[in-house]
Design an enzyme around this catalytic site. Structure first.
Site, PDB file in Angstrom:
ATOM      1  N   ASP A   1       0.827  -1.264   0.009  1.00 15.97           N
ATOM      2  CA  ASP A   1      -0.075  -0.027  -0.006  1.00 15.97           C
ATOM      3  C   ASP A   1       0.899   1.225  -0.129  1.00 15.97           C
ATOM      4  O   ASP A   1       2.103   1.511   0.450  1.00 15.97           O
ATOM      5  CB  ASP A   1      -0.920   0.041   1.245  1.00 15.97           C
ATOM      6  CG  ASP A   1      -0.197  -0.073   2.479  1.00 15.97           C
ATOM      7  OD1 ASP A   1       0.632  -0.636   2.605  1.00 15.97           O
ATOM      8  OD2 ASP A   1      -0.734   0.905   3.369  1.00 15.97           O
TER       9      ASP A   1
ATOM     10  N   GLU B   1       0.085  -1.229   5.996  1.00 22.50           N
ATOM     11  CA  GLU B   1       0.961  -0.342   6.783  1.00 22.50           C
ATOM     12  C   GLU B   1       0.945   1.184   6.666  1.00 22.50           C
ATOM     13  O   GLU B   1       1.133   1.942   7.629  1.00 22.50           O
ATOM     14  CB  GLU B   1       2.454  -0.621   6.069  1.00 22.50           C
ATOM     15  CG  GLU B   1       3.570  -0.719   7.232  1.00 22.50           C
ATOM     16  CD  GLU B   1       4.385   1.101   6.972  1.00 22.50           C
ATOM     17  OE1 GLU B   1       4.813   1.287   8.030  1.00 22.50           O
ATOM     18  OE2 GLU B   1       3.999   1.524   6.249  1.00 22.50           O
TER      19      GLU B   1
END
Length: 382
Positions: free
Chosen positions: A73, A137
């Protein structure tokens, strides 16, 4: 059957083209599952509460294992017009690859996936190689690596050691690896007094006076002088507000936010007790109600220098010519969760452009990083 080595730059480019802005998967984990599955990795999606995660293992369950951790991400691109190149175009120019996630950290994921696949194909080890890759994250972090570790515990899966591929080098490739991280916590402080006319302060209770007194005591002296592996802890006031448009009114309420990055001289719980103790004393002395809400993002931790640290440091030095500094600086990472599972280190690329407009990373460094990870794998299973 022989296979061509996986090009980590081409894989980085393919991942950048996946618009995986937290918590959108964007096709990134699906791509990695295909690549890893073709190499014989058993891949499992471990999604939780809509957050995408991928677990992949080559080798026997329960065997001695080398683990990698990373995320696909990315943060939002911001103003697209400010970018000189398509943020999801993965353009290669000037010896660099450009795009959101190029530095943080699709190149790191591509490097360890490429290293792992080539390693198990060329020299199948006696043991297992495990990859834990999250799509959360850059977000809250509640259902990313935490979810993977929870699932692993329930399924009897385990990493013996883990290397996190976050960018760790400030300026030169190979100059720094992380053997720990500071803890992080935030105080959200609310002061409630009594509103009144500024000319008649005896008829009011000024919450700002009590609040600034508390903040003054919090910042009056350093929290510590540092420890063996950590710099001194840092306490920073990040907001003060009372939303008062009038210059002649004592407000009824004021708020502040304090962020603390703390070393292993402290625990989150200890700092909460310290802050609440200060607030209780000042509240008793001023009559202004002081309420503290705390949020602990992670505790400090360190992986002491030993065999695993030496192995990774030697791999870095062999490929870059630099002996990496063993550091605990910077913010937080998912290593703060992995440290409860197994010994964990972080090593990755130069991170100067992460989260910036025109994020990019040097092509040569991606190849170097793959070589470092491959060398670490060979040394671990030698």
């Amino acid at each position: 059957m022989t296979h061509a080595p996986i090009d980590p730059v081409a894989l980085t480019a393919a991942l950048i083209r996946c618009p995986s802005v937290t918590p959108v998967e964007g096709g990134a984990l699906e791509l990695l599952a295909r690549v890893l599955g073709e190499a014989g990795f058993a891949c499992t999606r471990v999604d939780r509460n809509g957050v995408p995660n991928l677990f992949a293992r080559w080798g026997a369950k329960g065997a001695r294992s080398f683990g990698f951790n990373g995320h696909t991400d990315v943060v939002p691109v911001g103003d697209v017009a400010a970018w000189s190149r398509d943020p999801f175009g993965a353009e290669i120019a000037e010896g660099q690859i450009w795009g959101r996630g190029a530095s943080d950290m699709k190149s790191g994921v591509a490097a360890f996936v490429a290293a792992a696949v080539d390693f198990v194909r060329e020299t199948p080890p006696e043991g297992a190689v495990i990859l834990t890759i999250t799509g959360d994250e850059e977000g809250p972090g509640r259902d990313g690596t935490r979810a993977l570790l929870d699932w692993m515990a329930a399924e009897g899966e385990a990493m013996s050691v883990c290397l996190v591929g976050e960018p760790t080098c400030p300026e030169r490739m190979g100059e720094m690896m992380k053997i720990g991280r500071r803890g992080s916590m935030t105080f959200y402080i609310e002061a409630e007094g009594v509103q009144g006319h500024a000319a008649y302060p005896h008829r009011a209770k000024n919450p700002l006076h009590a609040l600034t007194r508390l903040l003054g005591e919090m910042t009056a002296a350093p929290l510590d002088q540092g420890t063996a592996h950590f710099e001194p802890s840092s306490l920073q006031i990040t907001t003060i507000d009372c939303a008062n448009p009038a210059n002649n009114v004592i407000p009824a309420r004021a708020t502040a936010t304090v962020n603390i990055r703390f070393n292993d001289a402290h625990s989150g719980a200890g700092l909460v007790a310290w802050g609440e103790g200060l607030a209780a004393r000042i509240e008793a002395e001023t009559g202004v109600r002081l309420t503290l809400r705390s949020e602990i993002s992670g505790e400090s931790f360190v992986t002491p220098p030993g065999a695993f640290v030496a192995l990774v440091a030697a791999a870095v030095e062999a490929e870059t010519g630099l002996r990496p500094e063993l550091s605990t600086t910077g913010g937080t990472s998912d290593a703060r969760f992995v440290k409860d599972h197994c010994p964990v280190l972080e090593f990755g690329l130069v991170g100067q452009t992460m989260h910036k407009v025109d994020e990019r990373v040097e092509i040569a460094h991606i190849h170097q990083l793959k070589a470092i990870y491959a060398r670490a794998l060979r040394a671990f299973f030698a």
